[in-house]
Scaffold this motif. Structure first.
Motif, PDB file in Angstrom:
ATOM      1  N   LEU A  13     -55.309  13.389  17.735  1.00 34.97           N
ATOM      2  CA  LEU A  13     -54.308  13.521  16.666  1.00 34.97           C
ATOM      3  C   LEU A  13     -54.534  14.772  15.823  1.00 34.97           C
ATOM      4  O   LEU A  13     -53.607  15.557  15.592  1.00 34.97           O
ATOM      5  N   LEU A  14     -55.773  14.990  15.397  1.00 31.04           N
ATOM      6  CA  LEU A  14     -56.035  16.126  14.498  1.00 31.04           C
ATOM      7  C   LEU A  14     -55.818  17.455  15.224  1.00 31.04           C
ATOM      8  O   LEU A  14     -55.430  18.456  14.623  1.00 31.04           O
ATOM      9  N   VAL A  33     -49.744  14.552  13.055  1.00 30.36           N
ATOM     10  CA  VAL A  33     -50.600  13.713  12.203  1.00 30.36           C
ATOM     11  C   VAL A  33     -49.785  13.022  11.106  1.00 30.36           C
ATOM     12  O   VAL A  33     -48.843  13.603  10.557  1.00 30.36           O
ATOM     13  N   GLY A  34     -50.170  11.804  10.784  1.00 29.06           N
ATOM     14  CA  GLY A  34     -49.454  11.000   9.798  1.00 29.06           C
ATOM     15  C   GLY A  34     -49.681  11.463   8.377  1.00 29.06           C
ATOM     16  O   GLY A  34     -50.507  10.924   7.648  1.00 29.06           O
ATOM     17  N   TRP A 127     -54.003   2.501  16.705  1.00 26.11           N
ATOM     18  CA  TRP A 127     -54.318   3.837  16.169  1.00 26.11           C
ATOM     19  C   TRP A 127     -55.397   4.476  17.050  1.00 26.11           C
ATOM     20  O   TRP A 127     -56.405   3.826  17.348  1.00 26.11           O
ATOM     21  N   ASN A 180     -49.275   1.424  13.457  1.00 25.52           N
ATOM     22  CA  ASN A 180     -49.530   2.793  13.921  1.00 25.52           C
ATOM     23  C   ASN A 180     -50.124   2.697  15.331  1.00 25.52           C
ATOM     24  O   ASN A 180     -51.223   2.187  15.479  1.00 25.52           O
ATOM     25  N   TYR A 211     -50.672   1.690   4.933  1.00 25.64           N
ATOM     26  CA  TYR A 211     -49.308   2.170   4.642  1.00 25.64           C
ATOM     27  C   TYR A 211     -48.551   1.227   3.714  1.00 25.64           C
ATOM     28  O   TYR A 211     -47.324   1.144   3.786  1.00 25.64           O
ATOM     29  N   LYS A 243     -52.220   7.624   2.236  1.00 27.85           N
ATOM     30  CA  LYS A 243     -50.784   7.832   2.404  1.00 27.85           C
ATOM     31  C   LYS A 243     -50.002   7.428   1.156  1.00 27.85           C
ATOM     32  O   LYS A 243     -49.206   8.217   0.645  1.00 27.85           O
ATOM     33  N   PHE A 345     -44.233   5.946  11.674  1.00 25.07           N
ATOM     34  CA  PHE A 345     -44.252   6.253  13.104  1.00 25.07           C
ATOM     35  C   PHE A 345     -43.295   5.406  13.931  1.00 25.07           C
ATOM     36  O   PHE A 345     -42.994   4.264  13.597  1.00 25.07           O
ATOM     37  N   ARG A 371     -45.573   9.355  20.104  1.00 23.94           N
ATOM     38  CA  ARG A 371     -45.462   8.926  18.703  1.00 23.94           C
ATOM     39  C   ARG A 371     -45.004  10.100  17.854  1.00 23.94           C
ATOM     40  O   ARG A 371     -45.521  11.201  17.972  1.00 23.94           O
TER      41      ARG A 371
HETATM   42  C1  LMR Z   1     -52.522   9.368  11.930  1.00 26.89           C
HETATM   43  O1  LMR Z   1     -52.544   8.335  12.605  1.00 26.89           O
HETATM   44  O2  LMR Z   1     -51.921  10.384  12.280  1.00 26.89           O
HETATM   45  C2  LMR Z   1     -53.239   9.399  10.605  1.00 26.89           C
HETATM   46  O3  LMR Z   1     -53.761   8.149  10.301  1.00 26.89           O
HETATM   47  C3  LMR Z   1     -54.221  10.499  10.487  1.00 26.89           C
HETATM   48  C4  LMR Z   1     -55.468  10.259  11.268  1.00 26.89           C
HETATM   49  O4  LMR Z   1     -56.554  10.337  10.688  1.00 26.89           O
HETATM   50  O5  LMR Z   1     -55.390  10.020  12.471  1.00 26.89           O
END
Ligand code: LMR
Length: 393
Positions: A13-14, A33-34, A127, A180, A211, A243, A345, A371
């Motif tokens: 994700l990052l 990224v969220g 997640w 997520n 969230y 968030k 998401f 996603r």
């Molecule tokens: C995400 O799912 O994008 C966020 O929760 C950020 C992360 O740390 O993954």
């Protein structure tokens, strides 16, 4: 010594945020990224947080360590936010922790310490970081069926059938709201069924809630968590302010334990503190101090609630907008599920080749699972996005 180490690939994700940032295409769209974004594509500090910063700057007189358990106003404010009056029991205790991830990690270490034979059951999908995080704590991890990507619906019967076979060595990891990555939440009836099964079978619910307020509203979003809390003898809750308070970099979270009695609660508290002491000693102060100030002050709470409601409403509007734009382009695939889902998401439900094309041909970035971060959509980019999706479909 380090010759034994291999270079690792970027975090799933990052790594997307980094790749998008490096892309020179001026039309690029970051749906990775969220992180909440405004119409202008920014993630500003909330007004309520800004006011709390001013107050904290005037009041804070020292940077000496805070208590290992954390900021008392933060803890009581957050407990009340998540559980309301239910939090007033001597069976319940919370520890401030560094973000949702730090909270999950303390919870995971606690499971490993309390029951080395435990298996944690996570939703399929979940997640992306749940799996490596829990494995790092040495936990066994399995999946329960959750989301049917072909039909964009909950696998409710399969989920209940799987968890109805679990027992006292099992922990069921649940997303408190705004699942997520799917955005598909349990219905009130399903929350109730999970709570009853936990009581009947003896497994321990572990709720991850990151969230609250992004789905429907602050109260509706935690109705399921409260239903479980009111019924079960034991549970854990990992919560995050990244968030809903926009405090991403301040690493503000809390891990909570509901236990059978006051004595076991004290055992949970002292063991959680001992685990934290072995990792980071005491939690970072700043974010929790801000949340503590906001939740203690009626006026600041009101401002924050209005800001949160605005973020929530904007994301719901964007869901509707995207579907409309896709329909306008005559896309055959039915995307109406996106409107029903909650939070930041949803899956687009497109294949790897289509995801790769969106990235290489249009500079549109999303997770490898398809996603998308709904908050990355705006009135400015929605036509470009819909054109691109229509083209790759
Ligand atoms: C995400 O799912 O994008 C966020 O929760 C950020 C992360 O740390 O993954």
């Amino acid at each position: 010594m380090f010759e034994s180490l291999d270079i690792l690939p970027p975090d799933p994700l990052l790594g997307i945020a980094a790749a998008c940032k490096a892309d020179p295409n001026p039309k690029k769209v970051d749906l990775g990224v969220g992180v909440y974004k405004t119409e202008a594509g920014d993630t500003p500090i909330l007004k309520s947080v800004q006011q709390a910063i001013t107050q904290l700057t005037a009041e804070e007189k020292s940077k000496v360590y805070i208590a290992p358990q954390g900021n008392a106003d933060f803890i009581s404010g957050m407990q009340n936010l998540i559980l309301g009056d239910l939090a007033n029991t001597d069976r319940f205790v919370s520890i401030q922790a560094p973000g949702g991830t730090g909270s999950l990690r303390i919870g995971s270490e606690m499971i490993a310490k309390a029951n080395p034979n435990a298996t944690v059951w996570a939703s399929d999908p979940t997640w992306a970081n749940h799996v490596p995080l829990m494995k790092s704590a040495g936990l066994n991890l399995k999946n329960y069926p959750y989301y049917d990507t072909a039909n964009n619906a909950l696998k409710a019967d399969e989920m209940l059938s799987t968890i109805s076979k679990l027992g006292k060595d099992d922990i069921v990891l649940l997303h408190g709201c705004c699942h997520n990555p799917s955005g598909e939440d349990l219905t009130p009836e399903l929350w109730s069924a999970v709570a009853d099964l936990a009581v009947e079978r003896g497994f321990t619910p572990f709720v991850d809630i990151a969230y609250q307020g992004f789905g429907k509203d602050l109260e509706t979003d935690v109705a399921g968590v409260r239903e479980i809390f009111a019924k079960v003898p034991e549970m854990m809750i990992a919560s995050s302010c990244s968030k809903n308070f926009g405090l991403y970099r301040e690493r503000t979270g809390m891990i909570s334990f509901l236990s059978e009695n006051a004595e076991k609660k004290e055992a949970c508290r002292t063991n959680a503190l001992s685990i934290a002491r072995g990792i980071y000693s005491m939690p970072p102060s700043y974010g929790a101090a801000l949340v503590g100030l906001i939740l203690k002050d009626e006026n600041l709470t009101k401002i924050w609630q209005e800001e949160l409601a605005e973020m929530c409403s904007r994301m719901n509007t964007l869901r509707t907008l995207l579907i409309g734009k896709l329909q306008e382009r005559g896309v055959e695939k039915d995307f109406s599920f996106i409107e029903r889902q909650n939070g930041m998401f949803s899956f687009l439900g497109i294949n790897k080749d289509q995801i790769d094309r969106l990235r290489s041909e249009y500079a549109i970035y999303m997770a490898g699972s398809s996603r998308i971060n709904i908050a990355g959509i705006s009135n400015n980019n929605v036509d470009y996005l819909a054109d691109a999706i229509a083209a790759v479909l």
